[in-house]
Design an enzyme around this catalytic site. Structure first.
Site, PDB file in Angstrom:
ATOM      1  N   ASP A 145       0.884  -1.154   0.066  1.00 40.55           N
ATOM      2  CA  ASP A 145      -0.109  -0.053  -0.274  1.00 40.55           C
ATOM      3  C   ASP A 145       0.854   1.145  -0.242  1.00 40.55           C
ATOM      4  OD1 ASP A 145      -2.187   1.776   0.347  1.00 40.55           O
ATOM      5  OD2 ASP A 145      -3.481   0.324   1.494  1.00 40.55           O
ATOM      6  N   ASP A 146       0.200   2.200   0.587  1.00 43.35           N
ATOM      7  CA  ASP A 146       1.260   3.429   0.504  1.00 43.35           C
ATOM      8  C   ASP A 146       2.481   3.388   1.092  1.00 43.35           C
ATOM      9  OD1 ASP A 146      -0.859   5.112  -0.550  1.00 43.35           O
ATOM     10  OD2 ASP A 146      -2.005   5.414   0.987  1.00 43.35           O
TER      11      ASP A 146
END
Length: 432
Positions: free
Chosen positions: A139-140
């Site tokens: 993810d981020d």
């Protein structure tokens, strides 16, 4: 068994667990109300062994939100450095309600398909410096947050004065640098430079929605290199999960004074998807000196955006075509006066550079985790001779650490790392 992991209260700025109503599982390394916290090592490895949590999450068998790998709350003077973090169950490093935080020379790795394994998420925190890190997760890589809808608005603790530099990484389901989507307490004064993202979904993202409220302003991102990125810049105003039905749909976020400059990119699918909110235009978005090799026939898609540009290729969308020069340079955020002032830069950088001296100043030792077996409830090593290594020139290191009131804890992971924390007042909970 997830029942073996303690459950703690939800964060007041979130009102519930991020994934599920109610509490959340306590992080593997967890502390609150601490000062002078150091988690460091000679590139030792902390493996969260998150695959079991990812499977439980995918099967929807959990009753509470997954634990982070590291979470520090209400703490100040935090240094996390020279470590590799693997396979976090959820977000990897989560400083929340913290101040004066340094994350330096850290590697964070998780499979690209692992769910929500964000790298570093400063949350309602002030004075955060992240530098010289490599992150590859599901993810981020970095997500700056400040609370969720009505809870974040009420708690009203922003994330501000964030510096990110010399960051390298990639992902397939998130962004290199994201702001939001939980940004209801506000995010401002973010400075990011010397970034390299490759084989990734998105490079730079601002995520928000109706009901978030709050603000994102005074953001300055420069010197960015992209290779094989699907979307270079994205403003997503439809990121709409809400904590409950009590949020105010009329609470609109204020997004303004966002400057992105000096960006080069090859093999980029889309230059920008910049979408504000009808009736809530995002203002003073400035793009300068951007050169992208784009494979899409429609490189830009913009709506409810206002701003300016100069030297952008491919040519930007209509709402941003008005030139920055000569009339609008003052409308574009570069750095706030206090960040630009030599005194402030010297003060903040002195703090950052002092991180390399903190261990010497406090005479903190490095704990080898290969042979030591120290119970988390017992700050005294059972075998100091085997636990304490690399004292260097500090012969009285142990004495000074104990005299300073620090807790020395060891965990049986591969490699060596040290965790030291000095309690703030008496309301302290340190868990490893």
């Amino acid at each position: 068994n997830p029942d073996d992991w303690p459950v703690v209260d939800p964060l007041p700025s979130y009102g519930r667990g991020v994934e599920l109503p109610g509490g959340r599982h306590r992080s593997l390394i967890y502390g609150r109300n601490l000062t002078d916290v150091i988690i460091t090592g000679d590139n030792g490895t902390i493996d969260g062994q998150g695959s079991v949590w990812w499977n439980w999450f995918k099967r929807k068998t959990l009753d509470y939100t997954r634990p982070h790998l590291v979470e520090l709350m209400n703490s100040t003077g935090v240094v996390i450095s020279n470590l590799t973090f693997l396979n976090s169950p959820f977000w990897t490093i989560h400083p929340v309600y913290c101040s004066h935080v340094i994350v330096q020379n850290v590697t964070i790795l998780a499979p690209l398909d692992s769910p929500n394994t964000d790298g570093i998420n400063p949350d309602s925190s002030n004075g955060v410096c992240i530098e010289d890190c490599y992150i590859s997760t599901g993810d981020d890589l970095i997500a700056i947050k400040s609370g969720w809808d009505e809870y974040g608005i009420s708690f009203a603790r922003p994330s501000t004065n964030i510096i990110i530099r010399r960051l390298i990484g990639h992902n397939r389901n998130g962004s290199g640098i994201a702001i939001g989507s939980e940004m209801s307490g506000g995010v401002s004064e973010v400075y990011a430079e010397n970034l390299y993202f490759f084989d990734s979904s998105t490079a730079i993202t601002i995520k928000t929605a109706r009901g978030r409220g709050g603000y994102v302003r005074n953001i300055y991102i420069l010197n960015v290199t992209l290779v094989g990125v699907d979307t270079a810049i994205r403003f997503d105003s439809t990121f709409s999960p809400h904590p409950d039905d009590f949020y105010d749909p009329n609470a609109l976020p204020v997004i303004e004074r966002i400057t992105i400059k000096d960006v080069i990119g090859n093999n980029i699918k889309i230059a920008g998807l910049l979408k504000g909110i009808e009736g809530d235009t995002f203002h003073h978005v400035c793009l300068l000196n951007i050169a992208l090799t784009v494979t899409s026939g429609s490189p830009w898609n913009c709506s409810y955006i206002q701003g300016y540009s100069a030297m952008v290729s491919p040519e930007t969308c209509e709402p941003l075509k008005e030139s920055i020069y000569p009339n609008h340079s003052s409308d574009c955020y570069h750095l706030s006066n206090h960040l630009r002032s030599p005194a402030h830069v010297h003060s903040f950088m002195s703090y950052v550079e002092a991180s390399s001296l903190i261990r010497r100043m406090l005479h903190v030792v490095t704990i080898s985790t290969n042979n030591a077996d120290i119970e988390p409830t017992d700050p005294e090593p059972q075998n100091k001779d085997s636990a304490v290594k690399d004292i260097k020139s500090y012969k009285d290191c142990e004495h000074n650490v104990e005299k300073a009131g620090f807790l020395i804890l060891s965990i049986g992971f591969r490699g060596g790392f040290m965790f030291a924390a000095k309690a703030s007042a008496f309301d302290t909970d340190t868990h490893v």
